[in-house]
Structure formats: structure tokens, C-alpha cells
Design a protein around this motif. Sequence first.
Motif, PDB file in Angstrom:
ATOM      1  N   SER A  60      98.095   7.063 -28.803  1.00 16.22           N
ATOM      2  CA  SER A  60      97.741   6.791 -30.132  1.00 16.22           C
ATOM      3  C   SER A  60      99.085   7.006 -30.999  1.00 16.22           C
ATOM      4  O   SER A  60      99.133   6.759 -32.015  1.00 16.22           O
ATOM      5  N   ILE A  61     100.040   7.650 -30.381  1.00 20.26           N
ATOM      6  CA  ILE A  61     101.389   8.142 -30.964  1.00 20.26           C
ATOM      7  C   ILE A  61     102.022   6.890 -31.377  1.00 20.26           C
ATOM      8  O   ILE A  61     102.836   6.334 -32.443  1.00 20.26           O
ATOM      9  N   VAL A  62     102.231   6.077 -30.156  1.00 19.02           N
ATOM     10  CA  VAL A  62     103.385   4.941 -30.225  1.00 19.02           C
ATOM     11  C   VAL A  62     102.280   3.627 -30.130  1.00 19.02           C
ATOM     12  O   VAL A  62     102.920   2.523 -30.156  1.00 19.02           O
ATOM     13  N   ARG A  63     101.093   3.984 -30.397  1.00 18.88           N
ATOM     14  CA  ARG A  63      99.937   2.840 -30.436  1.00 18.88           C
ATOM     15  C   ARG A  63     100.094   1.893 -29.233  1.00 18.88           C
ATOM     16  O   ARG A  63     100.306   0.742 -29.696  1.00 18.88           O
ATOM     17  N   LYS A  64     100.116   1.910 -28.193  1.00 20.78           N
ATOM     18  CA  LYS A  64     100.209   1.376 -27.027  1.00 20.78           C
ATOM     19  C   LYS A  64      99.050   1.388 -26.055  1.00 20.78           C
ATOM     20  O   LYS A  64      98.602   2.689 -25.583  1.00 20.78           O
ATOM     21  N   ILE A  65      98.455   0.063 -25.730  1.00 22.91           N
ATOM     22  CA  ILE A  65      97.471   0.329 -24.989  1.00 22.91           C
ATOM     23  C   ILE A  65      97.806  -0.163 -23.323  1.00 22.91           C
ATOM     24  O   ILE A  65      98.747  -1.203 -23.333  1.00 22.91           O
TER      25      ILE A  65
ATOM     26  N   LEU B  44     118.730   0.948 -15.331  1.00 19.06           N
ATOM     27  CA  LEU B  44     117.847   1.986 -15.295  1.00 19.06           C
ATOM     28  C   LEU B  44     116.788   1.756 -14.293  1.00 19.06           C
ATOM     29  O   LEU B  44     116.030   0.795 -14.185  1.00 19.06           O
ATOM     30  N   GLN B  45     116.425   2.813 -13.364  1.00 16.30           N
ATOM     31  CA  GLN B  45     115.510   2.602 -12.371  1.00 16.30           C
ATOM     32  C   GLN B  45     114.617   3.524 -11.967  1.00 16.30           C
ATOM     33  O   GLN B  45     114.965   4.715 -12.208  1.00 16.30           O
ATOM     34  N   ALA B  46     113.375   3.414 -11.603  1.00 17.01           N
ATOM     35  CA  ALA B  46     112.418   4.118 -10.946  1.00 17.01           C
ATOM     36  C   ALA B  46     112.109   3.907  -9.684  1.00 17.01           C
ATOM     37  O   ALA B  46     112.344   2.795  -9.219  1.00 17.01           O
ATOM     38  N   GLU B  47     111.277   4.711  -8.837  1.00 15.77           N
ATOM     39  CA  GLU B  47     110.855   4.257  -7.417  1.00 15.77           C
ATOM     40  C   GLU B  47     109.697   4.717  -7.248  1.00 15.77           C
ATOM     41  O   GLU B  47     109.097   5.714  -7.975  1.00 15.77           O
ATOM     42  N   LYS B  48     108.973   4.161  -6.091  1.00 14.67           N
ATOM     43  CA  LYS B  48     107.632   4.560  -5.833  1.00 14.67           C
ATOM     44  C   LYS B  48     107.453   4.117  -4.203  1.00 14.67           C
ATOM     45  O   LYS B  48     107.921   3.173  -4.181  1.00 14.67           O
TER      46      LYS B  48
ATOM     47  N   THR C  35     115.398   5.468 -30.689  1.00 14.01           N
ATOM     48  CA  THR C  35     115.830   6.664 -31.076  1.00 14.01           C
ATOM     49  C   THR C  35     115.884   7.584 -29.764  1.00 14.01           C
ATOM     50  O   THR C  35     115.635   7.277 -28.659  1.00 14.01           O
ATOM     51  N   ARG C  36     116.862   8.573 -29.930  1.00 14.54           N
ATOM     52  CA  ARG C  36     116.657   9.483 -28.600  1.00 14.54           C
ATOM     53  C   ARG C  36     115.329   9.917 -28.173  1.00 14.54           C
ATOM     54  O   ARG C  36     115.022  10.067 -27.186  1.00 14.54           O
ATOM     55  N   GLU C  37     114.664  10.260 -29.096  1.00 15.63           N
ATOM     56  CA  GLU C  37     113.196  10.689 -28.875  1.00 15.63           C
ATOM     57  C   GLU C  37     112.396   9.447 -27.908  1.00 15.63           C
ATOM     58  O   GLU C  37     111.869   9.812 -27.075  1.00 15.63           O
ATOM     59  N   LEU C  38     112.688   8.384 -28.569  1.00 22.64           N
ATOM     60  CA  LEU C  38     112.014   7.062 -27.655  1.00 22.64           C
ATOM     61  C   LEU C  38     112.749   6.876 -26.250  1.00 22.64           C
ATOM     62  O   LEU C  38     111.945   6.528 -25.421  1.00 22.64           O
ATOM     63  N   LEU C  39     114.061   7.015 -26.176  1.00 23.39           N
ATOM     64  CA  LEU C  39     114.553   6.780 -24.906  1.00 23.39           C
ATOM     65  C   LEU C  39     114.048   7.903 -24.030  1.00 23.39           C
ATOM     66  O   LEU C  39     113.970   7.646 -22.873  1.00 23.39           O
ATOM     67  N   ASN C  40     114.239   9.151 -24.330  1.00 16.60           N
ATOM     68  CA  ASN C  40     113.439  10.174 -23.494  1.00 16.60           C
ATOM     69  C   ASN C  40     112.074   9.944 -23.299  1.00 16.60           C
ATOM     70  O   ASN C  40     111.758  10.229 -22.053  1.00 16.60           O
ATOM     71  N   PHE C  41     111.434   9.538 -24.116  1.00 17.18           N
ATOM     72  CA  PHE C  41     109.979   9.041 -23.819  1.00 17.18           C
ATOM     73  C   PHE C  41     109.946   7.903 -22.867  1.00 17.18           C
ATOM     74  O   PHE C  41     109.249   7.945 -21.854  1.00 17.18           O
ATOM     75  N   LYS C  42     110.727   7.033 -22.939  1.00 20.92           N
ATOM     76  CA  LYS C  42     110.793   5.877 -21.928  1.00 20.92           C
ATOM     77  C   LYS C  42     111.112   6.513 -20.711  1.00 20.92           C
ATOM     78  O   LYS C  42     110.654   6.181 -19.520  1.00 20.92           O
ATOM     79  N   ILE C  43     112.209   7.321 -20.598  1.00 20.43           N
ATOM     80  CA  ILE C  43     112.676   7.999 -19.140  1.00 20.43           C
ATOM     81  C   ILE C  43     111.494   8.812 -18.602  1.00 20.43           C
ATOM     82  O   ILE C  43     111.173   8.401 -17.498  1.00 20.43           O
ATOM     83  N   ALA C  44     110.901   9.544 -19.359  1.00 20.10           N
ATOM     84  CA  ALA C  44     109.626  10.229 -18.908  1.00 20.10           C
ATOM     85  C   ALA C  44     108.295   9.416 -18.403  1.00 20.10           C
ATOM     86  O   ALA C  44     107.882   9.436 -17.263  1.00 20.10           O
ATOM     87  N   THR C  45     108.101   8.583 -19.293  1.00 22.10           N
ATOM     88  CA  THR C  45     106.650   7.748 -18.945  1.00 22.10           C
ATOM     89  C   THR C  45     106.906   6.621 -17.928  1.00 22.10           C
ATOM     90  O   THR C  45     106.037   6.326 -17.437  1.00 22.10           O
ATOM     91  N   GLU C  46     108.168   6.138 -17.845  1.00 20.44           N
ATOM     92  CA  GLU C  46     108.514   5.266 -16.802  1.00 20.44           C
ATOM     93  C   GLU C  46     108.908   5.597 -15.611  1.00 20.44           C
ATOM     94  O   GLU C  46     109.391   5.049 -14.642  1.00 20.44           O
ATOM     95  N   LYS C  47     109.021   7.015 -15.477  1.00 23.56           N
ATOM     96  CA  LYS C  47     109.532   7.626 -14.184  1.00 23.56           C
ATOM     97  C   LYS C  47     110.924   6.988 -13.758  1.00 23.56           C
ATOM     98  O   LYS C  47     111.269   7.196 -12.601  1.00 23.56           O
TER      99      LYS C  47
END
Length: 280
Positions: free
Chosen positions: A210-215, A64-68, A32-44
Motif C-alpha cells: 500500500s505504500i508504493v501502491r504496487k500489486i 544488478l543481479q539476484a539469484e535463486k 531516491t536512496r530509499e527507493l533504491l534500498n527498497f529495490k535491492i531488498a525486495t528484489e533480493k
Amino acid sequence: MEFKTLKNFDVEELLSVFNLSFSDYVVPFHLTRELLNFKIATEKIDLSLSVGAFEDDKLVGFILQAEKIENGVGIAYNAGTGVIPEGRGKGLVRKMYDFIIPLLKERNINTLVLEVIDGNQKAIRAYENLGFTIVRRLLCFNGNINSIENNSEIIIKELTDFQWETFRSFRDIEPSWQGSDFVLKDMKKDCTILGAFKGEKLVGYTIYNSIVRKIYQVAVDKNHRKQGIATVLFDAIKNDINGQAVSLNNVDEISEDTSSFLSKIGLENKVSQFEMKRTF
């Protein structure tokens, strides 16, 4: 065909192309748009470092890329590559990398990292042809946590902050990108951090959403293992999410004790991935 970064690109259009690209994937999924925005934010994910392939001004493929920077090494993480069915067979992934690599070099990035599903031989061969090599196999677990007898001496407390130095001392293996310290340090508001205490001593921890239930991470002090500490931590997670299914992705397969434990408490390894790297 035109190639350019996705800086200022409309997320709604990206979502449509993302879902179309993965509709027939080895493990099909839909965001969903919400999950894509969450992916973009949480995976930087940085859209100015991400690249799109455009045909008649329409997006037909993306990386799609992130850097460090880690230990002085610039790393770009591929958080998702997709090409719509009609755009395949044209070498777009290679062409997108050919476009973006000079930009990455300008930012002193010389290492590329990605994950690919074990069994997706076509993609593995394609990345190998691009110069990537497999560095490790990662196991993905999910399911409902079983309640088993645990150590009543262990007290679980919610921690207000990451205790990275201590946490790292507990770990045998390094988390992959999505569960790395680098990613999690800016996700505190989205995470629950639990500490397992024996008396006053911290002997284990877990970080999860706890929202996406991901450890994202779990580890026990090397001097206090085989004492049911991880069981107590997972029981606390189960209670917090009301017994719903959880996921714990990208467990390095060399950690056989971790895999055995996760299976024992009811999680299944249905999908595995290869972590691949390329330097230039």
C-alpha cells in the motif's frame, strides 16, 4: 577499464550512476536512496553477484543481479543494467557479463533472466547477440481503480500469512521475478494479503504494497470466476490506498481475461516488456 563485483560498494554512488544511466531511457525514471534500498531488498539483489565497470576508479556501468534455485536450476535475475551516456558504445554490457558469468557458474547458476522494454530494439538486439531469447511478453498496467458494482456475497478478509499451495492452484500464469513467491515470501512485513471468501471458502486473493501502491499478485479460483470476485478485491485495494493510482506489472499477455478485466476497472497498459532468458 576494470570489472569487479559491487560487494561493499557505496549505495549512494550506485544511486547517482543508476539515475544518470536511466535519465534518457525509453521510460526515464529516477530513484531516491530509499527507493533504491527498497529495490535491492525486495528484489533480493545481491551486490556480490552484481558487476560494475570502472574507469579511473569511477563506476560507469553496472548489472544488478539476484539469484535463486528453482527445481534444481540456478537462476540469476538481471534487476537492472545501466551505462552512463559517456560510457556507451564500448561493449560494456558484454564485458560485464563476460566477467560475471564464470562467478555464476561457480555457484551452479546456468540460467540468466531479464526484462527489456518492448520497443527498445537496440537493447533487444544487444541481448539477442549475447545469447538471450524472448520467452514471453509482459504487460504493465497502472492507473486509478474504478468502482463498479460488485458481488455482495463476497467477504474480504486480511490474511496473516501466505497460503502458497492454495494461491498457486488459483493461478493460470507464473508471476515474473518481482512478483514471484520466492521474492514475496520474505516481504510479508511490506505486504498486505487479502483473501476473498464465499461463505467459509477462500476463492480469491491479492498481495500488494500500500505504500508504493504496487500489486504483486491477484488470482481467483478457477471454479469461481466471472462472479465479480476480482472486482471486490480491487475495490478493497482502492479503499485501502484512498483511490490513488496503482501499478500491476508484468501480466503475461496470454492471460487475455486478466488484461480485459484490468482495462475494465480503469488500469491502462502503456508499457510492455519482453522476458528474455539465456542458458549456458
